[in-house]
Design a protein around this motif. Structure first.
Motif, mmCIF file in Angstrom:
data_model
loop_
_atom_site.group_PDB
_atom_site.id
_atom_site.type_symbol
_atom_site.label_atom_id
_atom_site.label_comp_id
_atom_site.label_asym_id
_atom_site.label_seq_id
_atom_site.Cartn_x
_atom_site.Cartn_y
_atom_site.Cartn_z
ATOM 1 N N GLY A 24 14.093 -3.435 -6.328
ATOM 2 C CA GLY A 24 15.042 -3.247 -5.238
ATOM 3 C C GLY A 24 14.376 -2.716 -3.996
ATOM 4 O O GLY A 24 14.537 -1.542 -3.640
ATOM 5 N N LEU A 25 13.601 -3.561 -3.344
ATOM 6 C CA LEU A 25 12.810 -3.112 -2.208
ATOM 7 C C LEU A 25 13.329 -3.650 -0.882
ATOM 8 O O LEU A 25 12.567 -3.803 0.068
ATOM 9 C CB LEU A 25 11.336 -3.497 -2.408
ATOM 10 C CG LEU A 25 10.649 -2.815 -3.598
ATOM 11 C CD1 LEU A 25 9.198 -3.228 -3.694
ATOM 12 C CD2 LEU A 25 10.766 -1.298 -3.509
ATOM 13 N N SER A 26 14.623 -3.925 -0.798
ATOM 14 C CA SER A 26 15.191 -4.198 0.519
ATOM 15 C C SER A 26 15.210 -2.892 1.286
ATOM 16 O O SER A 26 15.283 -1.797 0.706
ATOM 17 C CB SER A 26 16.612 -4.756 0.394
ATOM 18 O OG SER A 26 17.529 -3.736 0.070
ATOM 19 N N MET A 27 15.152 -2.979 2.615
ATOM 20 C CA MET A 27 15.102 -1.776 3.432
ATOM 21 C C MET A 27 16.337 -0.902 3.214
ATOM 22 O O MET A 27 16.245 0.318 3.113
ATOM 23 C CB MET A 27 14.964 -2.154 4.912
ATOM 24 C CG MET A 27 13.770 -3.030 5.237
ATOM 25 S SD MET A 27 12.191 -2.180 4.983
ATOM 26 C CE MET A 27 11.953 -1.420 6.579
ATOM 27 N N LYS A 28 17.494 -1.511 3.113
ATOM 28 C CA LYS A 28 18.720 -0.723 2.968
ATOM 29 C C LYS A 28 18.837 -0.110 1.574
ATOM 30 O O LYS A 28 19.340 1.004 1.413
ATOM 31 C CB LYS A 28 19.940 -1.559 3.320
ATOM 32 C CG LYS A 28 19.982 -1.912 4.800
ATOM 33 C CD LYS A 28 21.356 -2.313 5.272
ATOM 34 C CE LYS A 28 21.366 -2.469 6.789
ATOM 35 N NZ LYS A 28 22.721 -2.806 7.312
ATOM 36 N N ASP A 29 18.372 -0.813 0.548
ATOM 37 C CA ASP A 29 18.356 -0.235 -0.792
ATOM 38 C C ASP A 29 17.439 0.985 -0.827
ATOM 39 O O ASP A 29 17.750 2.004 -1.459
ATOM 40 C CB ASP A 29 17.886 -1.255 -1.822
ATOM 41 C CG ASP A 29 18.957 -2.288 -2.161
ATOM 42 O OD1 ASP A 29 20.137 -2.039 -1.836
ATOM 43 O OD2 ASP A 29 18.602 -3.324 -2.744
ATOM 44 N N LEU A 30 16.316 0.880 -0.171
ATOM 45 C CA LEU A 30 15.377 1.999 -0.150
ATOM 46 C C LEU A 30 15.932 3.177 0.647
ATOM 47 O O LEU A 30 15.780 4.333 0.250
ATOM 48 C CB LEU A 30 14.033 1.548 0.431
ATOM 49 C CG LEU A 30 13.208 0.647 -0.486
ATOM 50 C CD1 LEU A 30 12.040 0.033 0.263
ATOM 51 C CD2 LEU A 30 12.697 1.428 -1.696
ATOM 52 N N ALA A 31 16.581 2.907 1.765
ATOM 53 C CA ALA A 31 17.169 3.991 2.553
ATOM 54 C C ALA A 31 18.155 4.797 1.722
ATOM 55 O O ALA A 31 18.244 6.027 1.844
ATOM 56 C CB ALA A 31 17.858 3.427 3.796
ATOM 57 N N ALA A 32 18.878 4.118 0.837
ATOM 58 C CA ALA A 32 19.889 4.784 0.014
ATOM 59 C C ALA A 32 19.275 5.803 -0.948
ATOM 60 O O ALA A 32 19.988 6.679 -1.461
ATOM 61 C CB ALA A 32 20.695 3.745 -0.762
ATOM 62 N N LYS A 72 0.834 -1.204 0.000
ATOM 63 C CA LYS A 72 0.000 0.000 0.000
ATOM 64 C C LYS A 72 0.867 1.253 0.000
ATOM 65 O O LYS A 72 0.563 2.243 -0.665
ATOM 66 C CB LYS A 72 -0.872 0.030 1.266
ATOM 67 C CG LYS A 72 -1.907 -1.043 1.385
ATOM 68 C CD LYS A 72 -2.693 -0.833 2.674
ATOM 69 C CE LYS A 72 -3.736 -1.919 2.869
ATOM 70 N NZ LYS A 72 -4.543 -1.701 4.095
ATOM 71 N N LEU A 73 1.928 1.207 0.799
ATOM 72 C CA LEU A 73 2.764 2.386 0.973
ATOM 73 C C LEU A 73 4.230 1.974 1.003
ATOM 74 O O LEU A 73 4.622 1.092 1.770
ATOM 75 C CB LEU A 73 2.402 3.098 2.275
ATOM 76 C CG LEU A 73 3.194 4.358 2.634
ATOM 77 C CD1 LEU A 73 2.969 5.451 1.582
ATOM 78 C CD2 LEU A 73 2.791 4.877 4.009
ATOM 79 N N ILE A 74 5.006 2.605 0.143
ATOM 80 C CA ILE A 74 6.463 2.473 0.137
ATOM 81 C C ILE A 74 7.001 3.870 0.405
ATOM 82 O O ILE A 74 6.746 4.793 -0.385
ATOM 83 C CB ILE A 74 6.990 1.955 -1.217
ATOM 84 C CG1 ILE A 74 6.346 0.609 -1.575
ATOM 85 C CG2 ILE A 74 8.508 1.840 -1.195
ATOM 86 C CD1 ILE A 74 6.609 0.173 -3.019
ATOM 87 N N LEU A 75 7.722 4.051 1.497
ATOM 88 C CA LEU A 75 8.089 5.402 1.921
ATOM 89 C C LEU A 75 9.523 5.440 2.417
ATOM 90 O O LEU A 75 9.978 4.542 3.121
ATOM 91 C CB LEU A 75 7.133 5.860 3.028
ATOM 92 C CG LEU A 75 7.347 7.246 3.650
ATOM 93 C CD1 LEU A 75 6.001 7.831 4.084
ATOM 94 C CD2 LEU A 75 8.294 7.194 4.843
ATOM 95 N N VAL A 76 10.224 6.493 2.032
ATOM 96 C CA VAL A 76 11.575 6.775 2.526
ATOM 97 C C VAL A 76 11.588 8.224 2.979
ATOM 98 O O VAL A 76 11.074 9.101 2.278
ATOM 99 C CB VAL A 76 12.645 6.571 1.432
ATOM 100 C CG1 VAL A 76 14.039 6.639 2.040
ATOM 101 C CG2 VAL A 76 12.441 5.260 0.696
ATOM 102 N N ALA A 77 12.176 8.485 4.141
ATOM 103 C CA ALA A 77 12.119 9.841 4.680
ATOM 104 C C ALA A 77 13.376 10.183 5.462
ATOM 105 O O ALA A 77 13.965 9.323 6.125
ATOM 106 C CB ALA A 77 10.898 9.992 5.581
ATOM 107 N N ASN A 78 13.769 11.450 5.375
ATOM 108 C CA ASN A 78 14.866 11.980 6.175
ATOM 109 C C ASN A 78 14.315 12.983 7.178
ATOM 110 O O ASN A 78 13.531 13.869 6.815
ATOM 111 C CB ASN A 78 15.899 12.699 5.302
ATOM 112 C CG ASN A 78 16.762 11.745 4.513
ATOM 113 O OD1 ASN A 78 16.552 10.533 4.533
ATOM 114 N ND2 ASN A 78 17.736 12.278 3.792
ATOM 115 N N ARG A 79 14.749 12.836 8.404
ATOM 116 C CA ARG A 79 14.420 13.834 9.423
ATOM 117 C C ARG A 79 15.634 14.730 9.621
ATOM 118 O O ARG A 79 16.722 14.247 9.941
ATOM 119 C CB ARG A 79 14.047 13.171 10.745
ATOM 120 C CG ARG A 79 13.711 14.184 11.846
ATOM 121 C CD ARG A 79 13.447 13.513 13.171
ATOM 122 N NE ARG A 79 13.100 14.480 14.197
ATOM 123 C CZ ARG A 79 13.608 14.500 15.434
ATOM 124 N NH1 ARG A 79 14.484 13.567 15.789
ATOM 125 N NH2 ARG A 79 13.249 15.421 16.303
#
Length: 253
Positions: free
Chosen positions: A168-176, A15-22
């Motif tokens: 490429g939906l691994s958590m670390k790939d997405l964080a990049a 439903k939701l794929i999200l990457v965010a910087n604080r």
């Protein structure tokens, strides 16, 4: 949060794929991602008492960015992080909640607020004329209105789209997706009440230390159509290095 890139209801699995910087002052007291006593999954601002992004296992999601307008700050504003906290703790529908926030919009410094229940996602800014539903697709939100094409918003959407296309939906790939330190050209920069030098430094997706301020964490959220949520938060130190991370996995009820 100061940069959120997300794909809403536009994927067969999520439903939701999200990457965010604080982005925040490194010295501001903060608790990392954890489950609160009331069930909410989020980090916590220990100064203001709210949070920048979180979920409640009953099915609620909320995230916030500041709208940067430093020439028009309030004298005694309510902490914007409470807007996220209050929705997650409420029993109100997303649109209903934002309409109530709209009535009190002048109690806060500039903000962008996303709230959803898994079926609908709604957006409101106290710099926007009205509450609006977020349509399915790829979106970006920084310190201006939703999908305003700042360089880091456009680039983040492009990089996220590429990751999704490649699978490429691994958590670390997405964080990049949000690690870029590339700045925009001076002639393209908005005027938000800071010097041109600071404005240029803030134009990067990942902000290195600027007088004690910068990207303090990177978050990734995957909300599956089956209700499973995977949540990653990477803590960043003043040297721009990921110092620790928290991972959580749970199901929405």
């Amino acid at each position: 949060m100061c940069l959120i890139t997300f794909n809403w209801r536009n994927h067969h699995r999520y439903k939701l794929i999200l990457v965010a910087n604080r982005d925040e002052f490194f010295g501001r007291p903060t608790a990392p991602l954890h489950q609160w006593e009331n069930g909410v999954y989020a980090g916590k601002d220990l100064k203001g008492g709210g949070t920048w992004m979180g979920l409640h296992p009953s099915g609620k999601f909320a995230a916030l960015t500041n709208y940067r307008d430093l020439d028009n700050l309030k004298e005694q504003p309510i902490s914007r992080g409470k807007l996220v906290k209050d929705f997650l703790e409420s029993d109100m529908a997303p649109k209903e909640y934002l309409e109530r926030v709209k009535v009190k919009k002048d109690d806060y410094d500039g903000f962008n607020l996303l709230v959803g229940d898994g079926e609908q996602l709604w957006y409101y800014s106290n710099y926007a004329p009205s509450v609006e539903m977020v349509l399915p697709g790829l979106h970006g939100l920084s310190n201006a209105l939703l999908d305003v094409p700042w360089k880091k918003v456009v680039d983040g959407k492009r990089r996220l789209a590429k990751q999704i296309q490649l699978g490429g939906l691994s958590m670390k790939d997405l964080a990049a997706v949000q690690y870029s330190q590339v700045e925009d050209k001076p002639e393209n920069l908005p005027k938000t009440g800071v010097t041109i030098e600071v404005e240029q430094a803030l134009s990067a997706a990942f902000i290195r230390d600027i007088q004690g301020y910068g990207t303090v964490n990177v978050s990734v959220l995957l909300w599956g159509v089956d209700g499973e949520v995977r949540f990653l938060e990477q803590q960043v130190n003043k040297n721009g290095i990921i110092s620790s991370e928290e991972k959580l996995s749970f199901f929405m009820t």
